[in-house]
Design a protein around this motif. Structure first.
Motif, PDB file in Angstrom:
ATOM      1  N   THR A   1       0.750  -1.143  -0.185  1.00  0.00           N
ATOM      2  CA  THR A   1      -0.075   0.031   0.039  1.00  0.00           C
ATOM      3  C   THR A   1       0.748   1.364   0.082  1.00  0.00           C
ATOM      4  OG1 THR A   1      -1.901  -1.163   1.211  1.00  0.00           O
ATOM      5  CG2 THR A   1      -1.780   1.230   1.257  1.00  0.00           C
ATOM      6  N   GLN A   2       2.127   1.277   0.927  1.00  0.00           N
ATOM      7  CA  GLN A   2       2.727   2.412   0.806  1.00  0.00           C
ATOM      8  C   GLN A   2       3.543   2.685  -0.548  1.00  0.00           C
ATOM      9  OE1 GLN A   2       5.222   1.870   4.468  1.00  0.00           O
ATOM     10  NE2 GLN A   2       3.603   2.146   5.610  1.00  0.00           N
TER      11      GLN A   2
ATOM     12  N   LYS B   1       2.557   1.510  -3.425  1.00  0.00           N
ATOM     13  CA  LYS B   1       1.653   1.825  -4.447  1.00  0.00           C
ATOM     14  C   LYS B   1       1.375   3.561  -4.805  1.00  0.00           C
ATOM     15  CE  LYS B   1      -2.764   0.400  -6.017  1.00  0.00           C
ATOM     16  NZ  LYS B   1      -4.018  -0.317  -6.000  1.00  0.00           N
ATOM     17  N   GLY B   2       1.419   4.138  -3.598  1.00  0.00           N
ATOM     18  CA  GLY B   2       1.207   5.716  -3.564  1.00  0.00           C
ATOM     19  C   GLY B   2       2.304   6.562  -3.594  1.00  0.00           C
ATOM     20  N   ALA B   3       3.789   5.924  -3.572  1.00  0.00           N
ATOM     21  CA  ALA B   3       4.911   6.545  -3.633  1.00  0.00           C
ATOM     22  C   ALA B   3       5.457   6.941  -4.875  1.00  0.00           C
ATOM     23  CB  ALA B   3       6.085   5.471  -3.106  1.00  0.00           C
ATOM     24  N   THR B   4       6.015   8.285  -4.661  1.00  0.00           N
ATOM     25  CA  THR B   4       6.569   8.943  -5.920  1.00  0.00           C
ATOM     26  C   THR B   4       8.011   8.391  -6.327  1.00  0.00           C
ATOM     27  OG1 THR B   4       5.099  10.607  -5.836  1.00  0.00           O
ATOM     28  CG2 THR B   4       6.941  11.112  -7.172  1.00  0.00           C
TER      29      THR B   4
ATOM     30  N   LEU C   1       9.220   6.766   1.899  1.00  0.00           N
ATOM     31  CA  LEU C   1       8.149   6.054   2.242  1.00  0.00           C
ATOM     32  C   LEU C   1       8.085   6.850   3.957  1.00  0.00           C
ATOM     33  CD1 LEU C   1       8.960   2.340   1.343  1.00  0.00           C
ATOM     34  CD2 LEU C   1       7.641   4.094   0.499  1.00  0.00           C
TER      35      LEU C   1
END
Length: 119
Positions: free
Chosen positions: A29-30, A32-35, A53
């Protein structure tokens, strides 16, 4: 009826698997949203992608530049901004780590490549 040691083993194994699944889901989940940001090696053979993260952790992925194949992956704690150092034989990502914990061998070992293929 099962013996007490068998029950303890089954319960302990179930708890370990459940905790591992929760930790894995959280990491996915972390990530997936990381740039992710890219940095190419000096010789152009590899690309390092990294993302910041939560809780001072960094996700680092190493790819082959020509095929975009994932070769190695690390998630580690680092309180500062990432600093990557490329040498002929290593990608050094954590200079404060002991031994070879803060580096990835170039080309990555078969173990790194195998772990990178896991979901």
């Amino acid at each position: 009826m099962r013996s007490v040691p068998a029950r303890v083993f089954i319960v302990t194994t179930s708890v370990i698997i459940a905790l591992g699944a929760v930790q894995y889901r959280s990491a996915v989940t972390q990530m997936k949203g990381a740039t992710f940001h890219d940095q190419k090696s000096d010789d152009g053979k590899y690309i390092a992608r990294y993302a910041y993260l939560p809780r001072n952790r960094i996700a680092l992925r190493l790819y082959r530049a020509t095929t975009a194949e994932l070769l190695a992956e690390r998630v580690y704690r680092y309180p500062e901004r990432i600093r990557l150092f490329w040498t002929e034989d290593y990608l050094i990502y954590d200079t404060s780590a002991e031994g070879d914990d803060g580096e990835i061998e170039l080309p990555p070992s078969w173990w790194d490549r195998a772990k990178a293929k896991l979901p």
